[in-house]
Design a protein around this motif. Structure first.
Motif, PDB file in Angstrom:
ATOM      1  N   TYR A 253       7.941 -27.761   1.459  1.00  0.00           N
ATOM      2  CA  TYR A 253       7.823 -27.385   2.866  1.00  0.00           C
ATOM      3  C   TYR A 253       8.005 -25.892   3.098  1.00  0.00           C
ATOM      4  O   TYR A 253       8.145 -25.449   4.231  1.00  0.00           O
ATOM      5  N   SER A 254       7.986 -25.123   2.056  1.00  0.00           N
ATOM      6  CA  SER A 254       8.182 -23.682   2.194  1.00  0.00           C
ATOM      7  C   SER A 254       7.045 -23.031   2.965  1.00  0.00           C
ATOM      8  O   SER A 254       5.896 -23.467   2.901  1.00  0.00           O
ATOM      9  N   ASN A 255       7.403 -21.987   3.655  1.00  0.00           N
ATOM     10  CA  ASN A 255       6.416 -21.167   4.356  1.00  0.00           C
ATOM     11  C   ASN A 255       5.923 -20.103   3.379  1.00  0.00           C
ATOM     12  O   ASN A 255       6.665 -19.184   3.030  1.00  0.00           O
ATOM     13  N   PRO A 256       4.675 -20.175   2.950  1.00  0.00           N
ATOM     14  CA  PRO A 256       4.188 -19.242   1.922  1.00  0.00           C
ATOM     15  C   PRO A 256       4.181 -17.783   2.369  1.00  0.00           C
ATOM     16  O   PRO A 256       4.129 -16.893   1.521  1.00  0.00           O
ATOM     17  N   SER A 257       4.217 -17.529   3.657  1.00  0.00           N
ATOM     18  CA  SER A 257       4.135 -16.148   4.128  1.00  0.00           C
ATOM     19  C   SER A 257       5.484 -15.430   4.107  1.00  0.00           C
ATOM     20  O   SER A 257       5.542 -14.230   4.351  1.00  0.00           O
ATOM     21  N   SER A 258       6.538 -16.165   3.790  1.00  0.00           N
ATOM     22  CA  SER A 258       7.877 -15.576   3.795  1.00  0.00           C
ATOM     23  C   SER A 258       8.303 -15.176   2.395  1.00  0.00           C
ATOM     24  O   SER A 258       8.372 -16.013   1.493  1.00  0.00           O
ATOM     25  N   LYS A 259       8.597 -13.894   2.212  1.00  0.00           N
ATOM     26  CA  LYS A 259       9.030 -13.413   0.887  1.00  0.00           C
ATOM     27  C   LYS A 259      10.289 -14.138   0.417  1.00  0.00           C
ATOM     28  O   LYS A 259      10.480 -14.347  -0.786  1.00  0.00           O
ATOM     29  N   ALA A 260      11.115 -14.532   1.337  1.00  0.00           N
ATOM     30  CA  ALA A 260      12.395 -15.170   0.987  1.00  0.00           C
ATOM     31  C   ALA A 260      12.209 -16.521   0.314  1.00  0.00           C
ATOM     32  O   ALA A 260      13.134 -17.030  -0.325  1.00  0.00           O
ATOM     33  N   GLU A 261      11.032 -17.110   0.447  1.00  0.00           N
ATOM     34  CA  GLU A 261      10.790 -18.443  -0.122  1.00  0.00           C
ATOM     35  C   GLU A 261      10.509 -18.411  -1.617  1.00  0.00           C
ATOM     36  O   GLU A 261      10.504 -19.431  -2.266  1.00  0.00           O
ATOM     37  N   TYR A 262      10.282 -17.235  -2.145  1.00  0.00           N
ATOM     38  CA  TYR A 262       9.846 -17.124  -3.530  1.00  0.00           C
ATOM     39  C   TYR A 262      10.993 -16.814  -4.488  1.00  0.00           C
ATOM     40  O   TYR A 262      11.864 -15.999  -4.194  1.00  0.00           O
ATOM     41  N   ASP A 263      10.947 -17.473  -5.627  1.00  0.00           N
ATOM     42  CA  ASP A 263      11.985 -17.294  -6.637  1.00  0.00           C
ATOM     43  C   ASP A 263      11.578 -16.321  -7.734  1.00  0.00           C
ATOM     44  O   ASP A 263      12.420 -15.689  -8.370  1.00  0.00           O
TER      45      ASP A 263
ATOM     46  N   GLY B  18       0.817  -1.197   0.000  1.00  0.00           N
ATOM     47  CA  GLY B  18       0.000   0.000   0.000  1.00  0.00           C
ATOM     48  C   GLY B  18       0.855   1.253   0.000  1.00  0.00           C
ATOM     49  O   GLY B  18       2.073   1.181   0.203  1.00  0.00           O
ATOM     50  N   PRO B  19       0.251   2.408  -0.201  1.00  0.00           N
ATOM     51  CA  PRO B  19       0.997   3.676  -0.225  1.00  0.00           C
ATOM     52  C   PRO B  19       1.788   3.877   1.054  1.00  0.00           C
ATOM     53  O   PRO B  19       1.218   3.854   2.150  1.00  0.00           O
ATOM     54  N   GLY B  20       3.084   4.056   0.923  1.00  0.00           N
ATOM     55  CA  GLY B  20       3.927   4.310   2.069  1.00  0.00           C
ATOM     56  C   GLY B  20       4.129   3.137   3.003  1.00  0.00           C
ATOM     57  O   GLY B  20       4.582   3.308   4.130  1.00  0.00           O
ATOM     58  N   LYS B  21       3.790   1.950   2.521  1.00  0.00           N
ATOM     59  CA  LYS B  21       3.904   0.768   3.379  1.00  0.00           C
ATOM     60  C   LYS B  21       4.892  -0.241   2.816  1.00  0.00           C
ATOM     61  O   LYS B  21       5.237  -0.196   1.631  1.00  0.00           O
ATOM     62  N   GLU B  22       5.301  -1.166   3.666  1.00  0.00           N
ATOM     63  CA  GLU B  22       6.146  -2.271   3.233  1.00  0.00           C
ATOM     64  C   GLU B  22       5.282  -3.298   2.498  1.00  0.00           C
ATOM     65  O   GLU B  22       4.072  -3.389   2.714  1.00  0.00           O
ATOM     66  N   ARG B  23       5.922  -4.073   1.651  1.00  0.00           N
ATOM     67  CA  ARG B  23       5.204  -5.166   0.998  1.00  0.00           C
ATOM     68  C   ARG B  23       4.883  -6.224   2.046  1.00  0.00           C
ATOM     69  O   ARG B  23       5.756  -6.655   2.804  1.00  0.00           O
ATOM     70  N   GLU B  24       3.627  -6.652   2.056  1.00  0.00           N
ATOM     71  CA  GLU B  24       3.184  -7.590   3.086  1.00  0.00           C
ATOM     72  C   GLU B  24       2.506  -8.805   2.464  1.00  0.00           C
ATOM     73  O   GLU B  24       1.915  -8.732   1.379  1.00  0.00           O
ATOM     74  N   PHE B  25       2.574  -9.884   3.212  1.00  0.00           N
ATOM     75  CA  PHE B  25       1.955 -11.130   2.789  1.00  0.00           C
ATOM     76  C   PHE B  25       0.443 -11.015   2.869  1.00  0.00           C
ATOM     77  O   PHE B  25      -0.106 -10.460   3.830  1.00  0.00           O
ATOM     78  N   VAL B  26      -0.250 -11.574   1.884  1.00  0.00           N
ATOM     79  CA  VAL B  26      -1.705 -11.598   1.874  1.00  0.00           C
ATOM     80  C   VAL B  26      -2.221 -13.034   1.965  1.00  0.00           C
ATOM     81  O   VAL B  26      -2.996 -13.377   2.860  1.00  0.00           O
ATOM     82  N   ALA B  27      -1.792 -13.879   1.037  1.00  0.00           N
ATOM     83  CA  ALA B  27      -2.262 -15.263   0.996  1.00  0.00           C
ATOM     84  C   ALA B  27      -1.273 -16.115   0.215  1.00  0.00           C
ATOM     85  O   ALA B  27      -0.564 -15.615  -0.652  1.00  0.00           O
ATOM     86  N   GLY B  28      -1.268 -17.413   0.534  1.00  0.00           N
ATOM     87  CA  GLY B  28      -0.391 -18.325  -0.175  1.00  0.00           C
ATOM     88  C   GLY B  28      -1.012 -19.695  -0.269  1.00  0.00           C
ATOM     89  O   GLY B  28      -1.880 -20.053   0.538  1.00  0.00           O
TER      90      GLY B  28
END
Length: 124
Positions: A102-112, A39-49
């Protein structure tokens, strides 16, 4: 793999919208698909996985019961059905894919792979 999120737009509060994630190239090696938003002025956040193999889903507390993630057919990696939208849901929505079983979908680091976002604007 290149991803593209689409389906965003302008909707009134209380309305619904569906965003989807298209992939070009072979996505067969991806295990998780996730949606994040910024969102405006916000960090990127997890929504769903979702785990594409098991079907297991996870959601941010702020969207539980209102947003629903699905794994689609060959054409799309996945979609996010958003209902009962609120002005605070206004953001650029990004899809991402990758990980392992076994990845945690809420973690940005898990995505390629990350797609270009699509803007969702909820008016009050």
């Amino acid at each position: 793999v290149q991803l593209q999120a689409f389906g965003g737009g302008l909707v009134q509060a209380g309305g619904s919208l569906r965003v989807s994630c298209a992939a070009s190239g072979s996505a067969s090696g991806t295990y998780i698909v996730g949606w994040f938003r910024q969102g405006p002025g916000k960090e990127r956040e997890f929504v769903a996985g979702i785990n594409r193999r098991s079907g297991r889903t996870s959601y941010a507390d702020s969207v539980k019961g209102r947003f629903f993630i699905s794994r689609d057919g060959p054409k799309y990696l996945g979609s996010l059905q958003m209902t009962s939208l609120k002005p605070e849901d206004t953001a650029v929505y990004y899809c991402a894919a990758g990980g392992s079983f076994y990845s945690n979908p809420s973690s940005k680091a898990e995505y390629d792979y990350w797609g270009q976002g699509t803007l969702v604007t909820v008016s009050s």
